[in-house]
Design a protein around this motif. Structure first.
Motif, short mmCIF file in Angstrom:
data_model
loop_
_atom_site.label_atom_id
_atom_site.label_comp_id
_atom_site.label_asym_id
_atom_site.label_seq_id
_atom_site.Cartn_x
_atom_site.Cartn_y
_atom_site.Cartn_z
N LEU A 129 0.85 -1.10 -0.01
CA LEU A 129 0.03 0.05 -0.06
C LEU A 129 0.86 1.19 0.08
O LEU A 129 1.92 1.30 0.70
CB LEU A 129 -0.85 0.06 1.33
CG LEU A 129 -1.88 1.40 1.13
CD1 LEU A 129 -3.33 0.97 1.28
CD2 LEU A 129 -1.28 2.32 2.34
N SER A 130 0.53 2.20 -0.92
CA SER A 130 1.20 3.39 -0.82
C SER A 130 0.18 4.64 -1.23
O SER A 130 -0.97 4.24 -1.67
CB SER A 130 2.17 3.45 -1.48
OG SER A 130 3.12 4.73 -1.21
N ALA A 131 0.49 5.76 -0.84
CA ALA A 131 -0.43 6.81 -1.06
C ALA A 131 0.38 8.21 -1.55
O ALA A 131 1.41 8.20 -0.88
CB ALA A 131 -1.27 7.09 0.10
N GLN A 176 -0.36 12.59 -1.73
CA GLN A 176 -1.28 13.66 -1.53
C GLN A 176 -1.69 14.62 -2.77
O GLN A 176 -0.70 14.91 -3.43
CB GLN A 176 -0.72 14.61 -0.55
CG GLN A 176 -0.85 14.01 1.04
CD GLN A 176 -0.56 15.44 1.86
OE1 GLN A 176 -1.24 16.39 1.81
NE2 GLN A 176 0.62 15.10 2.83
N TYR A 180 -2.51 13.19 11.59
CA TYR A 180 -2.06 12.85 10.29
C TYR A 180 -1.61 11.42 10.32
O TYR A 180 -1.85 10.41 9.62
CB TYR A 180 -1.08 14.01 9.62
CG TYR A 180 -0.29 13.70 8.53
CD1 TYR A 180 -0.92 14.41 7.46
CD2 TYR A 180 0.45 12.57 8.05
CE1 TYR A 180 -0.35 14.42 6.08
CE2 TYR A 180 1.05 12.47 6.98
CZ TYR A 180 0.74 13.64 5.91
OH TYR A 180 1.12 13.19 4.77
N GLN A 240 -2.75 8.12 8.53
CA GLN A 240 -1.65 7.23 7.53
C GLN A 240 -1.56 5.75 8.11
O GLN A 240 -1.78 4.67 7.48
CB GLN A 240 -0.27 7.81 7.53
CG GLN A 240 0.51 7.30 6.86
CD GLN A 240 1.96 7.90 6.53
OE1 GLN A 240 1.89 9.25 6.79
NE2 GLN A 240 2.87 7.10 5.79
N ASP A 294 -4.73 4.12 6.76
CA ASP A 294 -4.77 3.82 5.40
C ASP A 294 -3.94 2.34 5.18
O ASP A 294 -4.39 1.83 4.13
CB ASP A 294 -3.77 4.91 4.64
CG ASP A 294 -4.15 6.15 4.70
OD1 ASP A 294 -5.59 6.28 4.99
OD2 ASP A 294 -3.53 7.27 4.41
N ILE A 295 -3.05 2.14 5.96
CA ILE A 295 -2.04 0.93 5.96
C ILE A 295 -2.79 -0.18 6.62
O ILE A 295 -2.98 -1.23 5.91
CB ILE A 295 -0.76 1.25 6.54
CG1 ILE A 295 0.16 2.38 5.66
CG2 ILE A 295 0.06 0.05 6.42
CD1 ILE A 295 1.23 2.84 6.83
N GLN A 348 9.47 9.06 5.72
CA GLN A 348 8.02 8.32 6.37
C GLN A 348 8.40 7.20 7.48
O GLN A 348 7.38 6.61 7.98
CB GLN A 348 7.16 7.91 5.30
CG GLN A 348 6.62 8.94 4.35
CD GLN A 348 6.11 9.85 5.14
OE1 GLN A 348 4.91 9.60 5.87
NE2 GLN A 348 6.23 11.10 4.93
N1 TRP Z 1 2.42 10.88 4.43
C1 TRP Z 1 2.83 10.28 3.09
C2 TRP Z 1 3.55 11.35 2.53
O1 TRP Z 1 3.27 12.71 2.78
C3 TRP Z 1 1.35 10.17 2.38
C4 TRP Z 1 0.63 9.15 2.77
C5 TRP Z 1 -0.80 9.01 3.43
C6 TRP Z 1 1.00 7.53 2.75
N2 TRP Z 1 -1.13 7.65 3.97
C7 TRP Z 1 -0.07 7.05 3.64
C8 TRP Z 1 2.24 7.00 2.46
C9 TRP Z 1 -0.03 5.61 3.58
C10 TRP Z 1 2.12 5.50 2.37
C11 TRP Z 1 1.24 4.90 3.14
O2 TRP Z 1 4.19 11.19 1.67
#
Ligand code: TRP
Length: 338
Positions: free
Chosen positions: A8-10, A12, A132, A136, A139-140, A154
């Motif tokens: 998983l990744s994300a 913004q 925040y 996060q 999310d994971i 991170q």
């Molecule tokens: N915090 C990460 C960034 O600023 C973005 C992010 C949000 C993220 N949720 C996540 C990265 C979950 C990995 C997994 O780059």
């Protein structure tokens, strides 16, 4: 058949995507799709933690979707965070298993709270900014991801996600959440061409990043004015940061032949920086040309693409909902299906 590990990744939705984002993260996302069950999020809830404009946020969210698809991210692996509101719900529950002191110690919170004070001008720092890392973590953990490809910046957030998961697991006496691991793939770290001592990033301003979708003329101009030797460091026999960065860009663009022959020139003392710059500009122009072509195709079919992402978000939401039912059961909350 062996189950594939989950990644998983994300990212913004905060505006333009640049070559630093591409070489440093997104290109790797595309590569990981071959080996893993991947879930990639455009995290709009996260983008609300700093001062922002609502209309711009929604535009940026779709813009980022189109950009990611143009780079080769699979549409069925991609979702928009606010279309899966269970992330916010799990965040609340995880808040109650996260140490307030640990959140206060996050370096990114310290940096960004300073910035938020400056940007807003009125010193406003939202509780969302402090929280925040818990969002996060949600999310994971909500997808029980095994691996999270992230940069070193991170690492602290990932450690917090593991601590929170562990505290939850021990409270409910079950190894429920998977403890996620960072996936530090060797990715090139690209610097600003205007100031090679800092990383390529949007926050420093327009000249400090090269848009992945930029027109040829703009890219050539930016590379032409790239800082090479500043004089001071050119005497000590080491390659200056600006020159090293240009070589790095060439390598990241997979122009290995040009890279090696120009490097040989450099070592022989016969390298002309104009030649290096031209090779880099050619490489970036070729990549951005491909990206722009693919993006234009997607934009020509805007409605279909948006519907596809809404559908993939709905499918990914099903996985999140399953986790939430189990989490509510374990945490003593009610689970009624209306
Ligand atoms: N915090 C990460 C960034 O600023 C973005 C992010 C949000 C993220 N949720 C996540 C990265 C979950 C990995 C997994 O780059």
């Amino acid at each position: 058949m062996e189950q594939r590990k989950k990644v998983l990744s994300a990212i913004q939705p905060t505006g333009d995507m640049h070559f630093g984002n591409y070489f440093g993260a997104v290109k790797n996302w595309v590569a990981l799709q071959e080996r893993y069950d991947c879930i990639y999020g455009v995290v709009d809830y996260h983008a609300m933690t700093m001062p922002y404009q609502p209309k711009k946020l929604r535009e940026n969210t779709w813009e980022l979707i189109f950009n990611l698809l143009a780079t080769g991210v699979r549409p069925d692996f991609l979702f928009i965070q606010s279309l899966v509101p269970e992330h916010a719900e799990l965040c609340w529950i995880l808040n109650c298993f996260t140490s307030y002191g640990q959140l206060m110690r996050m370096t990114q919170f310290k940096d960004k709270s300073r910035q938020a004070g400056e940007l807003g001008g009125d010193g406003f720092i939202s509780a969302g900014l402090l929280d925040y890392p818990v969002l996060q973590a949600a999310d994971i953990l909500i997808y029980r991801a095994d691996y999270v490809p992230v940069g070193k910046d991170q690492e602290q957030h990932l450690e917090l996600a593991r601590d929170t998961a562990q505290r939850f697991n021990s409270q409910v006496r079950k190894e429920y959440f998977v403890l996620p691991e960072a996936l530090f793939t060797e990715v090139p770290k690209v610097a600003s061409t205007a100031d090679p001592t800092r990383k390529m990033s949007k926050s420093a301003g327009e000249k400090h990043y090269i848009n992945l979708f930029a027109e040829e003329g703009r890219i050539r101009k930016q590379i032409r004015s790239a800082v090479t030797d500043t004089g001071a460091e050119s005497d000590n026999g080491e390659m200056s940061p600006g020159v090293a960065n240009l070589f790095r860009l060439l390598k990241a663009s997979e122009r290995l032949e040009a890279h090696d022959s120009l490097l040989a020139d450099y070592e022989a003392g016969s390298l002309k920086y104009v030649d290096l710059k031209e090779a880099v500009a050619d490489a970036l122009v070729a990549i951005s040309g491909e990206m722009r072509e693919r993006k234009a195709e997607l934009l020509a079919d805007k409605k279909r693409v948006k519907d596809q992402i809404k559908a993939s978000s709905a499918a990914i939401r099903k996985r999140a909902q399953q986790t939430m039912r189990e989490v509510k059961e374990l945490s003593g909350l009610l689970n009624v299906r209306f």
